[in-house]
Design a protein around this motif. Structure first.
Motif, PDB file in Angstrom:
ATOM      1  N   ASN A 197       0.830  -1.211   0.000  1.00 21.90           N
ATOM      2  CA  ASN A 197       0.000   0.000   0.000  1.00 21.90           C
ATOM      3  C   ASN A 197       0.861   1.257   0.000  1.00 21.90           C
ATOM      4  O   ASN A 197       0.544   2.249  -0.674  1.00 21.90           O
ATOM      5  N   GLY A 198       1.951   1.225   0.760  1.00 21.52           N
ATOM      6  CA  GLY A 198       2.827   2.388   0.830  1.00 21.52           C
ATOM      7  C   GLY A 198       3.552   2.643  -0.484  1.00 21.52           C
ATOM      8  O   GLY A 198       3.711   3.800  -0.902  1.00 21.52           O
ATOM      9  N   ILE A 199       3.974   1.588  -1.141  1.00 24.02           N
ATOM     10  CA  ILE A 199       4.604   1.752  -2.456  1.00 24.02           C
ATOM     11  C   ILE A 199       3.582   2.275  -3.460  1.00 24.02           C
ATOM     12  O   ILE A 199       3.888   3.150  -4.286  1.00 24.02           O
ATOM     13  N   SER A 200       2.369   1.752  -3.380  1.00 22.98           N
ATOM     14  CA  SER A 200       1.298   2.229  -4.267  1.00 22.98           C
ATOM     15  C   SER A 200       1.085   3.726  -4.101  1.00 22.98           C
ATOM     16  O   SER A 200       1.035   4.476  -5.082  1.00 22.98           O
ATOM     17  N   ARG A 201       0.999   4.176  -2.866  1.00 27.67           N
ATOM     18  CA  ARG A 201       0.710   5.585  -2.588  1.00 27.67           C
ATOM     19  C   ARG A 201       1.886   6.493  -2.952  1.00 27.67           C
ATOM     20  O   ARG A 201       1.686   7.563  -3.532  1.00 27.67           O
ATOM     21  N   ASN A 202       3.100   6.057  -2.642  1.00 30.59           N
ATOM     22  CA  ASN A 202       4.259   6.939  -2.796  1.00 30.59           C
ATOM     23  C   ASN A 202       4.918   6.887  -4.175  1.00 30.59           C
ATOM     24  O   ASN A 202       5.579   7.845  -4.575  1.00 30.59           O
ATOM     25  N   TYR A 203       4.729   5.787  -4.895  1.00 27.37           N
ATOM     26  CA  TYR A 203       5.428   5.621  -6.170  1.00 27.37           C
ATOM     27  C   TYR A 203       4.490   5.492  -7.380  1.00 27.37           C
ATOM     28  O   TYR A 203       4.923   5.698  -8.506  1.00 27.37           O
ATOM     29  N   PHE A 204       3.224   5.120  -7.155  1.00 26.44           N
ATOM     30  CA  PHE A 204       2.312   4.839  -8.262  1.00 26.44           C
ATOM     31  C   PHE A 204       1.003   5.619  -8.169  1.00 26.44           C
ATOM     32  O   PHE A 204      -0.002   5.208  -8.738  1.00 26.44           O
ATOM     33  N   SER A 205       1.004   6.718  -7.419  1.00 25.88           N
ATOM     34  CA  SER A 205      -0.177   7.599  -7.307  1.00 25.88           C
ATOM     35  C   SER A 205      -1.435   6.842  -6.905  1.00 25.88           C
ATOM     36  O   SER A 205      -2.541   7.168  -7.340  1.00 25.88           O
ATOM     37  N   GLY A 206      -1.272   5.821  -6.075  1.00 34.26           N
ATOM     38  CA  GLY A 206      -2.417   5.091  -5.553  1.00 34.26           C
ATOM     39  C   GLY A 206      -2.852   3.904  -6.382  1.00 34.26           C
ATOM     40  O   GLY A 206      -3.766   3.172  -5.968  1.00 34.26           O
ATOM     41  N   GLU A 207      -2.242   3.680  -7.525  1.00 31.44           N
ATOM     42  CA  GLU A 207      -2.601   2.513  -8.337  1.00 31.44           C
ATOM     43  C   GLU A 207      -2.106   1.230  -7.660  1.00 31.44           C
ATOM     44  O   GLU A 207      -1.076   1.219  -7.001  1.00 31.44           O
ATOM     45  N   ALA A 208      -2.876   0.147  -7.850  1.00 32.62           N
ATOM     46  CA  ALA A 208      -2.492  -1.134  -7.262  1.00 32.62           C
ATOM     47  C   ALA A 208      -1.133  -1.575  -7.802  1.00 32.62           C
ATOM     48  O   ALA A 208      -0.814  -1.356  -8.973  1.00 32.62           O
ATOM     49  N   VAL A 209      -0.330  -2.181  -6.938  1.00 33.14           N
ATOM     50  CA  VAL A 209       0.993  -2.648  -7.356  1.00 33.14           C
ATOM     51  C   VAL A 209       1.121  -4.145  -7.111  1.00 33.14           C
ATOM     52  O   VAL A 209       0.511  -4.707  -6.195  1.00 33.14           O
ATOM     53  N   SER A 210       1.920  -4.780  -7.925  1.00 29.98           N
ATOM     54  CA  SER A 210       2.191  -6.208  -7.785  1.00 29.98           C
ATOM     55  C   SER A 210       3.475  -6.407  -6.985  1.00 29.98           C
ATOM     56  O   SER A 210       4.234  -5.463  -6.732  1.00 29.98           O
ATOM     57  N   ARG A 211       3.723  -7.649  -6.620  1.00 29.20           N
ATOM     58  CA  ARG A 211       4.988  -7.962  -5.954  1.00 29.20           C
ATOM     59  C   ARG A 211       6.165  -7.615  -6.863  1.00 29.20           C
ATOM     60  O   ARG A 211       7.208  -7.158  -6.400  1.00 29.20           O
ATOM     61  N   SER A 212       5.973  -7.836  -8.179  1.00 29.83           N
ATOM     62  CA  SER A 212       7.026  -7.509  -9.135  1.00 29.83           C
ATOM     63  C   SER A 212       7.304  -6.003  -9.163  1.00 29.83           C
ATOM     64  O   SER A 212       8.464  -5.575  -9.209  1.00 29.83           O
ATOM     65  N   ASP A 213       6.232  -5.198  -9.115  1.00 25.53           N
ATOM     66  CA  ASP A 213       6.389  -3.741  -9.058  1.00 25.53           C
ATOM     67  C   ASP A 213       7.177  -3.339  -7.812  1.00 25.53           C
ATOM     68  O   ASP A 213       8.078  -2.496  -7.861  1.00 25.53           O
ATOM     69  N   ALA A 214       6.795  -3.941  -6.689  1.00 33.25           N
ATOM     70  CA  ALA A 214       7.448  -3.611  -5.417  1.00 33.25           C
ATOM     71  C   ALA A 214       8.923  -3.990  -5.454  1.00 33.25           C
ATOM     72  O   ALA A 214       9.783  -3.238  -4.986  1.00 33.25           O
ATOM     73  N   ARG A 215       9.205  -5.150  -6.015  1.00 33.54           N
ATOM     74  CA  ARG A 215      10.603  -5.597  -6.102  1.00 33.54           C
ATOM     75  C   ARG A 215      11.430  -4.649  -6.970  1.00 33.54           C
ATOM     76  O   ARG A 215      12.586  -4.355  -6.669  1.00 33.54           O
ATOM     77  N   GLU A 216      10.815  -4.138  -8.024  1.00 34.46           N
ATOM     78  CA  GLU A 216      11.509  -3.206  -8.919  1.00 34.46           C
ATOM     79  C   GLU A 216      11.826  -1.894  -8.205  1.00 34.46           C
ATOM     80  O   GLU A 216      12.928  -1.360  -8.315  1.00 34.46           O
ATOM     81  N   VAL A 217      10.848  -1.380  -7.465  1.00 35.41           N
ATOM     82  CA  VAL A 217      11.068  -0.154  -6.690  1.00 35.41           C
ATOM     83  C   VAL A 217      12.187  -0.369  -5.676  1.00 35.41           C
ATOM     84  O   VAL A 217      13.060   0.483  -5.486  1.00 35.41           O
ATOM     85  N   ALA A 218      12.171  -1.520  -5.023  1.00 33.56           N
ATOM     86  CA  ALA A 218      13.100  -1.793  -3.925  1.00 33.56           C
ATOM     87  C   ALA A 218      14.524  -2.068  -4.394  1.00 33.56           C
ATOM     88  O   ALA A 218      15.434  -2.140  -3.567  1.00 33.56           O
ATOM     89  N   ALA A 219      14.718  -2.200  -5.703  1.00 37.21           N
ATOM     90  CA  ALA A 219      16.067  -2.447  -6.201  1.00 37.21           C
ATOM     91  C   ALA A 219      17.030  -1.341  -5.775  1.00 37.21           C
ATOM     92  O   ALA A 219      18.210  -1.585  -5.520  1.00 37.21           O
ATOM     93  N   ALA A 220      16.516  -0.123  -5.656  1.00 39.53           N
ATOM     94  CA  ALA A 220      17.355   1.014  -5.256  1.00 39.53           C
ATOM     95  C   ALA A 220      17.598   1.043  -3.745  1.00 39.53           C
ATOM     96  O   ALA A 220      18.445   1.805  -3.270  1.00 39.53           O
ATOM     97  N   TRP A 221      16.853   0.267  -3.006  1.00 35.51           N
ATOM     98  CA  TRP A 221      16.962   0.303  -1.544  1.00 35.51           C
ATOM     99  C   TRP A 221      18.107  -0.553  -1.000  1.00 35.51           C
ATOM    100  O   TRP A 221      18.586  -0.314   0.106  1.00 35.51           O
ATOM    101  N   ALA A 222      18.470  -1.603  -1.714  1.00 34.46           N
ATOM    102  CA  ALA A 222      19.496  -2.520  -1.207  1.00 34.46           C
ATOM    103  C   ALA A 222      20.801  -1.770  -0.937  1.00 34.46           C
ATOM    104  O   ALA A 222      21.137  -0.834  -1.663  1.00 34.46           O
ATOM    105  N   PRO A 223      21.506  -2.127   0.129  1.00 33.73           N
ATOM    106  CA  PRO A 223      21.292  -3.257   1.037  1.00 33.73           C
ATOM    107  C   PRO A 223      20.536  -2.886   2.316  1.00 33.73           C
ATOM    108  O   PRO A 223      20.786  -3.471   3.381  1.00 33.73           O
ATOM    109  N   PHE A 224      19.581  -1.955   2.199  1.00 33.43           N
ATOM    110  CA  PHE A 224      18.859  -1.497   3.386  1.00 33.43           C
ATOM    111  C   PHE A 224      17.338  -1.539   3.163  1.00 33.43           C
ATOM    112  O   PHE A 224      16.620  -0.594   3.487  1.00 33.43           O
ATOM    113  N   CYS A 225      16.856  -2.651   2.605  1.00 34.72           N
ATOM    114  CA  CYS A 225      15.415  -2.770   2.337  1.00 34.72           C
ATOM    115  C   CYS A 225      14.574  -2.718   3.611  1.00 34.72           C
ATOM    116  O   CYS A 225      13.455  -2.210   3.594  1.00 34.72           O
TER     117      CYS A 225
END
Length: 243
Positions: A197-225
């Motif tokens: 839900n947080g990724i949807s709100r902050n990165y996709f303007s509220g659109e539903a996101v998949s696990r794949s979408d979330a994983r793609e966003v989180a690629a920039a977070w490593a190594p601190f996911c």
């Protein structure tokens, strides 16, 4: 009749739509007999700097939450036992049942739990299924199947594999345990509804996101996911989740 081991059964998966607050709430309060030591991650400042440099959303969210950070307390057995007691009931009910259950042994240890009578555990408000889960948890700790002393040298997936071998503990609970109890820095709980839900709100303007979408966003977070996930949770609920 004492809490003797039962035949291994297929564990039920973690319930859908879980969030970190559900896990933390299930282990939130501590009884007076439990010694509480609070710890915070040594890597937190480094993680915040990394995330603000790599991710525009993190650059906006992190400064909004001041000096708050992840905290952990308690021991592994008690934390997991409380998470089992709190499954699928309200925080208030979970605390009431836990207090009655925690009063049964002289001290809440795996060995002492294995000495309890099933009838006494049921009288404390535990369902037959939760009694089985707690006995299995105690057996894993008491037998050495759960190697707490080795966890520091083990990677996240190896610890998750140990934990999900316990009845009543699925991958989501194991991941929450890694974040909140072991304070592992790079856990990405893709089954957590709050994260999605947080990724949807902050990165996709509220659109539903998949696990794949979330994983793609989180690629920039490593190594601190784990840290990024914690701040995503804070963007939905400013009150820090801790136990």
């Amino acid at each position: 009749m004492s809490a003797a081991p039962k035949a291994k059964q297929t564990d039920e998966p973690d319930a859908p739509n879980k969030s970190a607050s559900a896990f933390a709430s299930s282990v939130a309060a501590t009884t007076g007999s439990e010694a509480v030591q609070i710890a915070t991650p040594v890597y937190w400042d480094e993680a915040c700097k990394h995330l603000m440099k790599k991710d525009r959303v993190m650059k906006r969210i992190i400064p909004q939450h001041g000096g708050a950070c992840l905290e952990t307390r308690g021991d592994a057995f008690v934390t997991l036992a409380r998470s089992i007691v709190g499954q699928q009931i309200s925080v208030k009910a979970a605390q009431s049942v836990w207090e009655r259950f925690a009063a049964l042994p002289r001290r809440m240890t795996p060995g002492n739990v294995l000495k309890l009578k099933v009838d006494d555990m049921r009288a404390a408000g535990l369902s037959a299924r939760k009694v089985e889960y707690l006995v299995d948890l105690a057996l894993h700790f008491d037998s050495g199947a759960i190697r707490v002393a080795d966890w520091k040298a083990m990677d996240d997936e190896a610890i998750i594999a140990e934990l999900v071998g316990i009845r009543g503990i699925g991958r989501w609970t194991a991941e929450m345990f890694l974040i909140f109890h072991l304070m592992r820095p790079n856990v990405l709980p893709l089954d957590d509804i709050g994260l999605l839900n947080g990724i949807s709100r902050n990165y996709f303007s509220g659109e539903a996101v998949s696990r794949s979408d979330a994983r793609e966003v989180a690629a920039a977070w490593a190594p601190f996911c784990s840290v990024a996930t914690w701040y995503i949770w804070r963007s939905l609920d400013p009150l820090p989740v801790a136990y």
